[in-house]
Design a protein around this motif. Sequence first.
Motif, PDB file in Angstrom:
ATOM      1  N   THR A  97       0.835  -1.201   0.000  1.00  0.00           N
ATOM      2  CA  THR A  97       0.000   0.000   0.000  1.00  0.00           C
ATOM      3  C   THR A  97       0.865   1.245   0.000  1.00  0.00           C
ATOM      4  O   THR A  97       0.630   2.190  -0.765  1.00  0.00           O
ATOM      5  CB  THR A  97      -0.891   0.011   1.254  1.00  0.00           C
ATOM      6  N   ARG A  98       1.866   1.239   0.847  1.00  0.00           N
ATOM      7  CA  ARG A  98       2.743   2.407   0.935  1.00  0.00           C
ATOM      8  C   ARG A  98       3.495   2.624  -0.371  1.00  0.00           C
ATOM      9  O   ARG A  98       3.629   3.753  -0.838  1.00  0.00           O
ATOM     10  CB  ARG A  98       3.738   2.215   2.090  1.00  0.00           C
ATOM     11  N   LYS A  99       3.971   1.537  -0.969  1.00  0.00           N
ATOM     12  CA  LYS A  99       4.698   1.654  -2.241  1.00  0.00           C
ATOM     13  C   LYS A  99       3.797   2.263  -3.307  1.00  0.00           C
ATOM     14  O   LYS A  99       4.202   3.161  -4.046  1.00  0.00           O
ATOM     15  CB  LYS A  99       5.200   0.280  -2.687  1.00  0.00           C
ATOM     16  N   PHE A 100       2.545   1.777  -3.339  1.00  0.00           N
ATOM     17  CA  PHE A 100       1.607   2.281  -4.341  1.00  0.00           C
ATOM     18  C   PHE A 100       1.370   3.780  -4.150  1.00  0.00           C
ATOM     19  O   PHE A 100       1.463   4.573  -5.089  1.00  0.00           O
ATOM     20  CB  PHE A 100       0.282   1.509  -4.226  1.00  0.00           C
ATOM     21  N   LEU A 101       1.085   4.168  -2.888  1.00  0.00           N
ATOM     22  CA  LEU A 101       0.770   5.576  -2.636  1.00  0.00           C
ATOM     23  C   LEU A 101       1.992   6.468  -2.805  1.00  0.00           C
ATOM     24  O   LEU A 101       1.874   7.645  -3.110  1.00  0.00           O
ATOM     25  CB  LEU A 101       0.198   5.732  -1.219  1.00  0.00           C
ATOM     26  N   MET A 102       3.177   5.926  -2.626  1.00  0.00           N
ATOM     27  CA  MET A 102       4.390   6.702  -2.834  1.00  0.00           C
ATOM     28  C   MET A 102       4.654   6.899  -4.326  1.00  0.00           C
ATOM     29  O   MET A 102       5.126   7.948  -4.747  1.00  0.00           O
ATOM     30  CB  MET A 102       5.573   5.950  -2.213  1.00  0.00           C
ATOM     31  N   ALA A 103       4.356   5.847  -5.091  1.00  0.00           N
ATOM     32  CA  ALA A 103       4.680   5.889  -6.522  1.00  0.00           C
ATOM     33  C   ALA A 103       3.697   6.754  -7.309  1.00  0.00           C
ATOM     34  O   ALA A 103       4.088   7.426  -8.264  1.00  0.00           O
ATOM     35  CB  ALA A 103       4.709   4.472  -7.081  1.00  0.00           C
ATOM     36  N   THR A 104       2.432   6.760  -6.906  1.00  0.00           N
ATOM     37  CA  THR A 104       1.431   7.478  -7.710  1.00  0.00           C
ATOM     38  C   THR A 104       1.741   8.956  -7.932  1.00  0.00           C
ATOM     39  O   THR A 104       1.633   9.417  -9.068  1.00  0.00           O
ATOM     40  CB  THR A 104       0.011   7.326  -7.146  1.00  0.00           C
ATOM     41  N   PRO A 105       2.131   9.737  -6.934  1.00  0.00           N
ATOM     42  CA  PRO A 105       2.401  11.156  -7.223  1.00  0.00           C
ATOM     43  C   PRO A 105       3.549  11.322  -8.211  1.00  0.00           C
ATOM     44  O   PRO A 105       3.506  12.222  -9.049  1.00  0.00           O
ATOM     45  CB  PRO A 105       2.791  11.733  -5.861  1.00  0.00           C
ATOM     46  N   ILE A 106       4.546  10.415  -8.152  1.00  0.00           N
ATOM     47  CA  ILE A 106       5.685  10.539  -9.055  1.00  0.00           C
ATOM     48  C   ILE A 106       5.275  10.197 -10.483  1.00  0.00           C
ATOM     49  O   ILE A 106       5.623  10.896 -11.435  1.00  0.00           O
ATOM     50  CB  ILE A 106       6.840   9.640  -8.567  1.00  0.00           C
ATOM     51  N   ILE A 107       4.479   9.138 -10.608  1.00  0.00           N
ATOM     52  CA  ILE A 107       3.996   8.768 -11.943  1.00  0.00           C
ATOM     53  C   ILE A 107       3.117   9.879 -12.518  1.00  0.00           C
ATOM     54  O   ILE A 107       3.223  10.248 -13.687  1.00  0.00           O
ATOM     55  CB  ILE A 107       3.244   7.419 -11.885  1.00  0.00           C
ATOM     56  N   MET A 108       2.258  10.446 -11.638  1.00  0.00           N
ATOM     57  CA  MET A 108       1.425  11.573 -12.066  1.00  0.00           C
ATOM     58  C   MET A 108       2.316  12.725 -12.540  1.00  0.00           C
ATOM     59  O   MET A 108       2.018  13.399 -13.530  1.00  0.00           O
ATOM     60  CB  MET A 108       0.555  12.067 -10.905  1.00  0.00           C
ATOM     61  N   PHE A 109       3.436  12.925 -11.836  1.00  0.00           N
ATOM     62  CA  PHE A 109       4.344  14.009 -12.197  1.00  0.00           C
ATOM     63  C   PHE A 109       4.951  13.764 -13.578  1.00  0.00           C
ATOM     64  O   PHE A 109       5.013  14.658 -14.420  1.00  0.00           O
ATOM     65  CB  PHE A 109       5.429  14.124 -11.135  1.00  0.00           C
ATOM     66  N   PHE A 110       5.373  12.510 -13.825  1.00  0.00           N
ATOM     67  CA  PHE A 110       5.931  12.177 -15.138  1.00  0.00           C
ATOM     68  C   PHE A 110       4.915  12.448 -16.232  1.00  0.00           C
ATOM     69  O   PHE A 110       5.229  13.053 -17.252  1.00  0.00           O
ATOM     70  CB  PHE A 110       6.339  10.699 -15.169  1.00  0.00           C
ATOM     71  N   LEU A 111       3.690  11.971 -16.011  1.00  0.00           N
ATOM     72  CA  LEU A 111       2.650  12.172 -17.032  1.00  0.00           C
ATOM     73  C   LEU A 111       2.439  13.661 -17.286  1.00  0.00           C
ATOM     74  O   LEU A 111       2.333  14.100 -18.434  1.00  0.00           O
ATOM     75  CB  LEU A 111       1.333  11.531 -16.560  1.00  0.00           C
TER      76      LEU A 111
END
Lengths: 152, 465
Positions: A97-111
């Motif tokens: 869960t933590r990995k997912f929530l940590m990764a989402t803002p970064i992926i959103m940033f890339f997009l």
Amino acid sequence: MLVGGHGDSNPNTSWLKSRGMWFSYTIGMLVLHLIILSVPLLTVPLAWTITNLIHNLIHFVFLHIIKGAPWIPQDQGESRRLTHWEQIDNGRQFTKTRKFLMATPIIMFFLTCFYTKNDPNHFAVNFVSLVFVTLPKLPQFHEVRLFGLNKY
Amino acid sequence: MTAMSFVFIPFTFIFNDVASIYVYLQIMLALLILWIIFKKKDPNGKCKLTQEEEAELISKWQPFPLVKPAPKSHRGYDKRVTEGKIGKYINVNGINCLNLSSHDFLGLNEEKIIESSAIESIRKYGIGSCGPRGFFGTVDVHLELEERLAKFMDLEEAVVYAYGFSTISSAIPAYAKRGDVIFVDEEVNFAIQKGLDASRSEIKYFKHNDMKDLEELLLKQAQLDSKNTKKAARTRRFLVIEGIYMKTGRLCNLPELVSLSKKYKLRIFVDESISFGTLGKNGKGVTEHFNIPVTDVDLIMTSLEMAAASVGGFCVGSSFIVEHQRLSGLGYCFSASLPPLLTTAAIKALDILENRHELIDELQNVCCTFHQYLLKSDIIMNCFTLIGDDISPIKHLRLRNNGNNVQDLGSIISKCEHMNLAITDTAYLDIEKKTPIPSIKLAINRLLTNDDLIRVINILEKAVC
């Protein structure tokens, strides 16, 4: 106290783990973006930046500012002084869960960077918002209150 | 520009004319994602032990006692078991003793009418009242008792509680709040002390029955008030006293107290637990005894568990004051009301009080005679000092030497028990405001004849020797 059922005293630590959570999360983001995109005056880069900012704002407010648990109205015990992020999986680090929530803002940033073609203004705004939601998620900042902010 | 063209932009195009800092930042973030994804989960914090290690840990473990072992002198070791009905005589540890240990001053426990009315009441109402007064717990007998009590005391309204202790400890905090000042005699009973704690007011203790000390305190308070008149206007001042003090058996000096409270504008609360039914011509308590109009006292708090031979308590005063307790008296609002059978018993006791004034005279005679007998006996007076007023049904005998008091008292009491006399020593908690010197407490009741009194003196003399 019978809050979560099955002996789950604080559902804050478990509902993010539930099945279909990641899928629902993605769908939710997509719907949010499509709604913003459908506003006539907004250009595509602007729509992406707004989506990203809203996403990060929600993360910051609900995961890193508000403390306690909405499920336990009276005596909150330990969770009274912990943010939602700190309560997830009872404070255990690097769970799925933590990995997912940590990764989402970064992926959103890339997009967002991709669709704004790395425009400097968009980049700056999005990067600052990313810092605000990524730093507090690091294990080094667990239960750390910078400058005593949001301490009580 | 359409949305489609954005979707198919080639990657290289994006980085063509962009400062290198953006590229570096994005590469760093990509590495961060990789780090997050491949980082291993933290251990759960549970370490696994082998069976041998477990067994070793378990064998090492020694449990703490839940309660510390009590010292040998603790009262719990001195088991005194009573059997049967408690009246003039009491069966302690299988020995039939003359009872000088229970607070049934008028001997109403022996009245058959009270008993039969209680039994009738069980047939009509059942045992319990099924709830607090505000929530379906009010039965017609409660209203009748309140009405009768108010009429008996010549005041506007009475409010009945289910327990004598909680009457006093909830009546005080119903009025006195944080920021108020309460002046209290230092020898007040435990119920009052608990009420004072719950009020969170500022408590000022004056020496026992010492009017000069009280007046000094009041003068100091008046000086403080004159400095900050704004605050003083919002501060309420209370005076809490007992009619007859449980801890000393002395009467309060009510005339002085009333005049002081008028002079310094105090609200005066009297705990009449012992004096109700024992003082005054009609048993109305300490106000009648001193011929002071009851309206001069703001609130009278009384237990029904002593002279009235029932359970519970009541407060009487003007409607304006007493009505406040129906929502603010915690013991009234939140505990189940007095069971109807005990309420009817109290009504019957009140009947007896109203119709047979001679009972109170008889009791006062017995108290005074016994006081004289105690003073006349040289043997008792050599060992003890007698504390308490002659008219008071509670008398304390304090040992003169300050040696091993409690154990001496214990041996005297057990000697008396073997000679068919039941008496008790006082028991205080460590948390009380002022723990008095231990003493033997004698509770006199009306049924004791002259012969009984002489016998009690003889037994006491023998036990002391």
